[in-house]
Design an enzyme around this catalytic site. Structure first.
Site, PDB file in Angstrom:
ATOM      1  N   ARG A  53       0.933  -1.150  -0.030  1.00 10.28           N
ATOM      2  CA  ARG A  53      -0.019   0.019  -0.012  1.00 10.28           C
ATOM      3  C   ARG A  53       0.977   1.188  -0.005  1.00 10.28           C
ATOM      4  NH1 ARG A  53       1.806   1.736   4.368  1.00 10.28           N
ATOM      5  NH2 ARG A  53       0.633   3.573   4.072  1.00 10.28           N
ATOM      6  N   GLY A  54       0.453   2.339  -0.485  1.00  7.61           N
ATOM      7  CA  GLY A  54       0.952   3.571  -0.573  1.00  7.61           C
ATOM      8  C   GLY A  54       1.287   3.979  -1.779  1.00  7.61           C
ATOM      9  N   GLN A 198      -2.474   2.237  10.192  1.00  2.00           N
ATOM     10  CA  GLN A 198      -1.217   2.581   9.503  1.00  2.00           C
ATOM     11  C   GLN A 198      -0.501   3.397  10.370  1.00  2.00           C
ATOM     12  OE1 GLN A 198      -4.214   3.023   7.968  1.00  2.00           O
ATOM     13  NE2 GLN A 198      -4.291   2.869   5.776  1.00  2.00           N
ATOM     14  N   ASP A 239      -2.024  10.777  -2.177  1.00  4.30           N
ATOM     15  CA  ASP A 239      -2.188   9.786  -2.965  1.00  4.30           C
ATOM     16  C   ASP A 239      -2.612  10.349  -4.548  1.00  4.30           C
ATOM     17  OD1 ASP A 239      -2.771   8.520  -0.086  1.00  4.30           O
ATOM     18  OD2 ASP A 239      -2.844   7.247  -1.282  1.00  4.30           O
ATOM     19  N   ASN A 249      -5.619  12.474   0.450  1.00  2.00           N
ATOM     20  CA  ASN A 249      -4.667  11.918   1.278  1.00  2.00           C
ATOM     21  C   ASN A 249      -5.771  10.936   2.224  1.00  2.00           C
ATOM     22  OD1 ASN A 249      -1.875  11.037   1.850  1.00  2.00           O
ATOM     23  ND2 ASN A 249      -2.211  11.991   3.762  1.00  2.00           N
ATOM     24  N   LYS A 250      -5.129  10.180   2.930  1.00  2.00           N
ATOM     25  CA  LYS A 250      -5.781   9.372   3.867  1.00  2.00           C
ATOM     26  C   LYS A 250      -6.679  10.251   4.681  1.00  2.00           C
ATOM     27  CE  LYS A 250      -5.189   5.996   4.318  1.00  2.00           C
ATOM     28  NZ  LYS A 250      -6.122   5.369   3.634  1.00  2.00           N
TER      29      LYS A 250
HETATM   30  C1  LIG Z   1       2.803   8.505   0.101  1.00  2.00           C
HETATM   31  S1  LIG Z   1       1.716   7.277  -0.155  1.00  2.00           S
HETATM   32  C2  LIG Z   1       1.116   7.103   1.490  1.00  2.00           C
HETATM   33  C3  LIG Z   1      -0.073   7.350   1.495  1.00  2.00           C
HETATM   34  O1  LIG Z   1      -0.997   6.285   1.097  1.00  2.00           O
HETATM   35  C4  LIG Z   1      -1.785   5.978   2.276  1.00  2.00           C
HETATM   36  O2  LIG Z   1      -2.997   5.230   1.976  1.00  2.00           O
HETATM   37  P1  LIG Z   1      -3.150   3.783   1.974  1.00  2.00           P
HETATM   38  O3  LIG Z   1      -2.653   3.281   3.395  1.00  2.00           O
HETATM   39  O4  LIG Z   1      -4.621   3.573   1.888  1.00  2.00           O
HETATM   40  O5  LIG Z   1      -2.257   3.091   0.988  1.00  2.00           O
HETATM   41  C5  LIG Z   1      -1.944   7.270   2.858  1.00  2.00           C
HETATM   42  O6  LIG Z   1      -2.811   8.131   2.146  1.00  2.00           O
HETATM   43  C6  LIG Z   1      -0.546   8.013   2.733  1.00  2.00           C
HETATM   44  O7  LIG Z   1      -0.481   9.127   2.796  1.00  2.00           O
END
Ligand SMILES: CSC[C@H]1O[C@H](OP(=O)(O)O)[C@H](O)[C@@H]1O
Length: 364
Positions: A53-54, A198, A239, A249-250
């Site tokens: 993820r990320g 996370q 994101d 973003n998250k």
């Molecule tokens: C810089 S990418 C990290 C970004 O991704 C995360 O989302 P997820 O854990 O759902 O993939 C989150 O938005 C982070 O900021």
């Protein structure tokens, strides 16, 4: 650069055929388990379950996914479609898939040469990601040095943006790590980041491995930290960044941006230019991934926290308008403020761009 014992993601070519090896982030922090992915459905499942993820690492995973399909004789176009659709908000996923497909097509669109071209492009993206992480860490630390002279600052971060979202050091967390290594980080406040935690699971794990001074708090505690004057800056990832500078973003990031503005605290976004989507005109046009309600109503499968049948609202991301973003740190320079057209300019710079002395603040 962070040195994970088990890499976030790596390609391997055992005798039985090429595979993608992923550090299963759903098992962290208690277990470091490496997943072996041999086909595209397996990779799609790993992406959708957030085993990987990320945004940045999703781009690299998507590119290797195309290479895996090509090397194993799967339908590459079908593979590209299912990979790109696996998670709709993180633009890097589609970007990485498109780069590998373009290389595959340019090499004939079939056979070993095309498969080799797709793999070479995935490897190139892998290398770029490592380089980008290092540049963002340095530029972001330089920016914080300008914004917070005297060093020894307290950063608040949300979700996880370290080595686990990258094949390099990451984005926002990489800035905090660089500050720590330079003796400039007084505290890293880590939002737990409900519902998938996370922050508490992954950022805390990365911070602990690095020996950083960090504290985990429930997301709802961020406001009281601002009110107590305990936050010198917010650093988060992204994101997808729309052409107007709006940042997806998250979930929970927008609230932090409002708190930061209210308390006069810099709100800094750290993301590679590959996360900027100039084809999406504004934040309202960003498709936000809606995730299953059980992630909110259950602590774990079969362990409810809400009455059975409770309705849940579970968007994975929210959108922060550009006017609340103090600066965007990319590997090609810092854009500040993001809504003055500097975004397109920084995206047009070459990869070898060297920011002028300081951090290359675009300025108004
Ligand atoms: C810089 S990418 C990290 C970004 O991704 C995360 O989302 P997820 O854990 O759902 O993939 C989150 O938005 C982070 O900021």
């Amino acid at each position: 650069m962070a040195d994970l014992r088990v890499p976030t993601l790596r390609w391997a070519e055992p005798p039985e055929g090429p595979v993608l090896l992923l550090l299963d982030q759903t098992r962290l922090p208690s277990e470091e388990v490496e997943l072996t992915v041999t086909d595209v459905p397996g990779l799609v499942a790993a992406i959708q379950s957030l085993a990987v993820r990320g945004a940045p690492v999703l781009g690299v995973a998507g590119a290797y996914g195309v290479a895996l399909a090509a090397a194993r004789g799967f339908d590459v176009r079908e593979a590209a479609r299912s990979l790109a659709e696996a998670r709709p908000t993180a633009v890097n996923l589609g970007y990485g898939v498109a780069r590998a497909v373009a290389a595959y097509e340019a090499a004939g669109g079939a056979g070993e040469a095309a498969a080799a071209a797709a793999l070479a492009e995935a490897r190139a993206l892998h290398r770029e990601e490592v380089e980008d992480s290092e540049r963002m860490a340095a530029l972001g630390r330089g920016l914080l040095g300008e914004l917070l002279p005297g060093g020894r600052y307290r950063l608040l971060t949300h979700c996880n943006t370290g080595a686990l979202v990258s094949v390099g050091g990451g984005t926002a967390f990489a800035v905090a790590r660089a500050a720590h290594r330079a003796g400039e980080l007084r505290r890293l406040w880590v939002d737990e980041t409900r519902p998938l935690l996370q922050g508490a699971r992954l950022t805390a794990w990365e911070a602990a491995r690095e020996g950083m001074p960090y504290t985990v708090q429930v997301d709802g505690a961020a406001g009281s930290l601002f009110a107590a004057g305990e936050v010198d800056a917010v650093v988060v990832g992204a994101d997808r960044i729309a052409a107007d500078g709006a940042v997806a973003n998250k979930i929970g990031t927008y609230g932090l941006a409002v708190l930061a503005r209210h308390h006069g605290v810099p709100f800094v976004v750290v993301a590679p230019v590959s996360t900027v989507d100039l084809g999406t005109p504004e934040g309202a046009a960003i498709r936000i991934e809606q995730r299953p309600g059980h992630e909110v109503t259950e602590l774990a499968p079969g362990v409810p926290v809400a009455p059975v049948g409770a309705q849940a609202y579970n968007p994975a991301f929210d959108v922060t308008p550009p006017e609340l973003v103090t600066a965007l740190v990319t590997e090609r320079g810092v854009v500040a403020p993001v809504d003055h057209g500097g975004l397109a300019e920084v995206c047009s710079r070459s990869r070898s761009y060297e920011a002028p002395s300081g951090n290359g603040m675009m300025g108004p």
